[in-house]
Design a protein around this motif. Sequence first.
Motif, short mmCIF file in Angstrom:
data_model
loop_
_atom_site.label_atom_id
_atom_site.label_comp_id
_atom_site.label_asym_id
_atom_site.label_seq_id
_atom_site.Cartn_x
_atom_site.Cartn_y
_atom_site.Cartn_z
N ASP A 35 -9.34 24.30 -72.08
CA ASP A 35 -8.58 23.22 -72.69
C ASP A 35 -7.61 23.73 -73.74
N THR A 123 9.48 17.33 -74.61
CA THR A 123 9.09 15.93 -74.73
C THR A 123 9.48 15.42 -76.11
N THR A 132 0.90 8.96 -78.72
CA THR A 132 1.82 9.76 -77.92
C THR A 132 1.76 11.23 -78.32
N ASN A 135 -1.57 12.85 -77.14
CA ASN A 135 -1.54 13.10 -75.70
C ASN A 135 -0.65 14.30 -75.37
N ALA A 136 0.47 14.41 -76.07
CA ALA A 136 1.39 15.54 -75.84
C ALA A 136 0.73 16.85 -76.23
N LYS A 138 -2.57 17.46 -76.30
CA LYS A 138 -3.63 17.72 -75.31
C LYS A 138 -3.04 18.30 -74.03
N THR A 139 -1.95 17.73 -73.56
CA THR A 139 -1.31 18.23 -72.34
C THR A 139 -0.79 19.64 -72.54
N SER A 140 -0.17 19.90 -73.67
CA SER A 140 0.40 21.22 -73.94
C SER A 140 -0.67 22.29 -74.04
N SER A 142 -3.43 22.41 -72.53
CA SER A 142 -4.09 22.63 -71.24
C SER A 142 -3.26 23.47 -70.28
N LYS A 143 -2.01 23.75 -70.63
CA LYS A 143 -1.11 24.49 -69.74
C LYS A 143 -1.03 25.96 -70.11
#
Length: 268
Positions: A35, A123, A132, A135-136, A138-140, A142-143
Amino acid sequence: MKSNKIISLWVLLVIGALASSAFMNAKILKKVNADNKGFAVIELFTSEGCSSCPPADALVAKIEKESNDKPVYILAYHVDYWNSLGWKDAFSSADFSKRQRDYASYLHLQSVYTPQIVVNGKTEFVGSEEGTLRNAIKTSLSKTPAANLSLNVSSADQSQASLKYDTRGAGKNNSLFIAIVQKNAQTRVERGENGGRTLSHVQIVRKLQKVALNGDSGEVKVSLPKGFDSQSWEIVGFLQDTANGAITGASKAEFAADVKIAAVKNPQ
């Protein structure tokens, strides 16, 4: 004999339980690492002259406190286009307003605004939108990053620092950006939309320097702003694709505590 069998069975059960626990912990650790394999560069465009900016400043301060041990890098740029409306923001710079306009071009926006947050150069959204932003992040995280960056301050004096960098996977359009960051400050605002308020700030970018990469590693001289202090400031570096604005790698470097530089002062 029966007693020995009972003891042996008990030992096997204990070993099995420990093995199961170790397996579960390994799975949890693996998930945590998975994560957090990426990074998040959070760029806030703000101003002391903007009445809607303090909630965004407070939000990034909250995220900064929570993200202490994660690769989350907050950069607060104070823009200068509010300065003619009653209060001159002492942390503001035309360079930061230009950076925001560059993002407007990258992200196909019709105009700039405050407070605005841009995450990893890809973003953007209103800087006070906590859900927002979370979430941004968390997404970042995970990559898998496209590139890796490491930084090390090799020396510093009252006017400049020597910074060694090492990169892996940087694309042909990538440039290295070095942000000199003041970790926190407070300002008593006397006029304008926030007149009468004392505003708190974190991760204030005081200088942003662009470095052209020449190979995977190198050393660069970085000018230090007036009032620099080795314990209250830090360097955040990031690799950015100047063709599309995407940030491909990031890192930070602390200054050694024994660097003898004058104590930090708020700009006048």
